[in-house]
Scaffold this motif. Structure first.
Motif, short mmCIF file in Angstrom:
data_model
loop_
_atom_site.label_atom_id
_atom_site.label_comp_id
_atom_site.label_asym_id
_atom_site.label_seq_id
_atom_site.Cartn_x
_atom_site.Cartn_y
_atom_site.Cartn_z
N MET A 1 0.85 -1.19 0.00
CA MET A 1 0.00 0.00 0.00
C MET A 1 0.88 1.24 0.00
N VAL A 2 0.40 2.30 -0.65
CA VAL A 2 1.14 3.55 -0.76
C VAL A 2 0.17 4.71 -0.52
N SER A 3 0.60 5.68 0.28
CA SER A 3 -0.18 6.89 0.53
C SER A 3 0.32 7.99 -0.41
N ILE A 4 -0.61 8.64 -1.10
CA ILE A 4 -0.26 9.68 -2.07
C ILE A 4 -0.99 10.97 -1.71
N ALA A 5 -0.25 12.07 -1.68
CA ALA A 5 -0.81 13.37 -1.30
C ALA A 5 -1.33 14.11 -2.53
N LEU A 6 -2.41 13.58 -3.10
CA LEU A 6 -3.07 14.19 -4.25
C LEU A 6 -4.58 13.98 -4.11
N PRO A 7 -5.39 14.81 -4.77
CA PRO A 7 -6.84 14.56 -4.78
C PRO A 7 -7.17 13.27 -5.52
N LEU A 8 -8.36 12.74 -5.25
CA LEU A 8 -8.77 11.47 -5.84
C LEU A 8 -8.69 11.48 -7.36
N ALA A 9 -9.20 12.52 -8.00
CA ALA A 9 -9.20 12.56 -9.47
C ALA A 9 -7.79 12.49 -10.04
N ALA A 10 -6.86 13.18 -9.38
CA ALA A 10 -5.47 13.17 -9.85
C ALA A 10 -4.85 11.79 -9.67
N VAL A 11 -5.19 11.11 -8.58
CA VAL A 11 -4.65 9.76 -8.36
C VAL A 11 -5.24 8.79 -9.37
N GLU A 12 -6.52 8.93 -9.67
CA GLU A 12 -7.13 8.06 -10.69
C GLU A 12 -6.43 8.23 -12.03
N ASP A 13 -6.11 9.47 -12.39
CA ASP A 13 -5.37 9.71 -13.64
C ASP A 13 -3.98 9.08 -13.56
N LEU A 14 -3.34 9.24 -12.41
CA LEU A 14 -1.99 8.71 -12.22
C LEU A 14 -1.96 7.19 -12.40
N LEU A 15 -3.00 6.51 -11.90
CA LEU A 15 -3.02 5.05 -11.92
C LEU A 15 -3.37 4.46 -13.27
N SER A 16 -3.69 5.29 -14.24
CA SER A 16 -4.05 4.76 -15.56
C SER A 16 -2.92 3.93 -16.16
N GLY A 17 -1.70 4.22 -15.77
CA GLY A 17 -0.56 3.45 -16.27
C GLY A 17 -0.37 2.12 -15.57
N TRP A 18 -1.13 1.89 -14.51
CA TRP A 18 -1.02 0.63 -13.76
C TRP A 18 -2.39 -0.03 -13.60
N ALA A 19 -3.25 0.14 -14.59
CA ALA A 19 -4.60 -0.42 -14.53
C ALA A 19 -4.54 -1.94 -14.35
N GLY A 20 -5.34 -2.44 -13.42
CA GLY A 20 -5.36 -3.87 -13.15
C GLY A 20 -4.25 -4.34 -12.24
N ARG A 21 -3.36 -3.42 -11.85
CA ARG A 21 -2.24 -3.79 -10.98
C ARG A 21 -2.24 -2.99 -9.68
N VAL A 22 -2.81 -1.78 -9.73
CA VAL A 22 -2.92 -0.92 -8.55
C VAL A 22 -4.30 -0.29 -8.56
N ASP A 23 -4.92 -0.17 -7.38
CA ASP A 23 -6.26 0.39 -7.30
C ASP A 23 -6.35 1.33 -6.10
N ILE A 24 -7.41 2.14 -6.08
CA ILE A 24 -7.67 3.02 -4.94
C ILE A 24 -8.12 2.16 -3.76
N ALA A 25 -7.45 2.30 -2.63
CA ALA A 25 -7.81 1.53 -1.43
C ALA A 25 -8.58 2.36 -0.42
#
Length: 251
Positions: free
Chosen positions: A60-84
């Motif tokens: 697990m990783v804590s990220i200091a960004l708003p939800l929408a920004a994190v969702e955009d960030l995770l597009s490169g790891w779809a299926g491997r990392v998700d919002i917890a």
């Protein structure tokens, strides 16, 4: 957590409504009267034992960004990392495969995004948990929830729920689904709750609560390396000077 809540209650500090974050919901359910102390301990122990089956594969990783920004960030790891968990307006926890999190951490460092690895080796609140659904259904089948004496605001459902529904299936969903903590705090503040007390050994969520409810009074209980009565009395005083009732005759 349960003991600290009892101290606050003995000093006249409520609670008017209870809630918790992830595993903290178990303690909150006990405080609300929805689970016996024995059942609460059973859920913690047996669920923790079951988690060992998925340990070593995630994180697990804590990220200091708003939800929408994190969702955009995770597009490169779809299926491997998700919002917890969404803890605050700019505080999001992600979880998933260990190697993907290594890549994500390197990316955040390169882009100067503040990210912190949480010291666990499993991916709570993701598809990883589905591997132990059957085991949890079996070992938690005897949990006997009941309607409590204190309203319980679920951060799994982001709404008030009858604690009589907090059976083994709920405690699986509590581990599998996203923690909707910020949404829960915002809704509570919108309903007029103006003071939040974190009953923990160190205030890890206080800042997130304050960000989600800027006008609320937020106080902790103890602090790291300050776990004695002096620290608790200081917290009582902090609460009192900020408008939270304290029965000093009981202290």
């Amino acid at each position: 957590m349960v003991s600290l809540a009892a101290l606050w209650r003995a000093a006249g500090g409520g609670p008017a409504v209870g809630g918790g974050h992830s595993q903290g919901e178990i303690a909150a359910a006990v405080v609300a009267g929805g689970l016996s102390l024995e059942d609460g301990a059973r859920v913690v122990a047996l669920r923790s034992k079951a988690i060992r089956a998925i340990a070593g594969r995630g994180g697990m990783v804590s990220i200091a960004l708003p939800l929408a920004a994190v969702e955009d960030l995770l597009s490169g790891w779809a299926g491997r990392v998700d919002i917890a968990a969404v803890n605050g307006p700019a505080s999001v926890v992600v979880a998933g495969d260990a190697d993907a999190l290594d890549e994500l951490m390197a990316h955040c460092e390169a882009e100067e995004v503040r990210a912190r690895r949480i010291p666990v080796d499993y991916a709570s609140h993701t598809w990883h948990v589905e591997a132990i659904e059957g085991e949890l259904a079996e070992v938690l089948a005897d949990v006997a929830p009941r309607s409590g004496s204190v309203p319980f605001f679920s951060t799994t459902e982001a709404e008030l729920v009858d604690t009589a529904t907090l059976d083994g299936g709920y405690w699986y969903r509590n581990l599998r689904q996203r923690v909707r903590f910020a949404e829960a705090i915002e809704r509570l503040a919108g309903q007029g709750y103006a003071a939040f007390v974190e009953a923990s050994s160190h205030p890890v969520l206080g800042m997130a609560v304050q960000e989600a409810a800027p006008d609320a009074v937020v106080v902790g209980s103890l602090r790291r390396d300050q776990g004695g009565p002096d620290r608790f009395l200081t917290s009582l005083a902090e609460a009192w000077v900020r408008g939270i009732p304290v029965d000093w005759t009981a202290v």
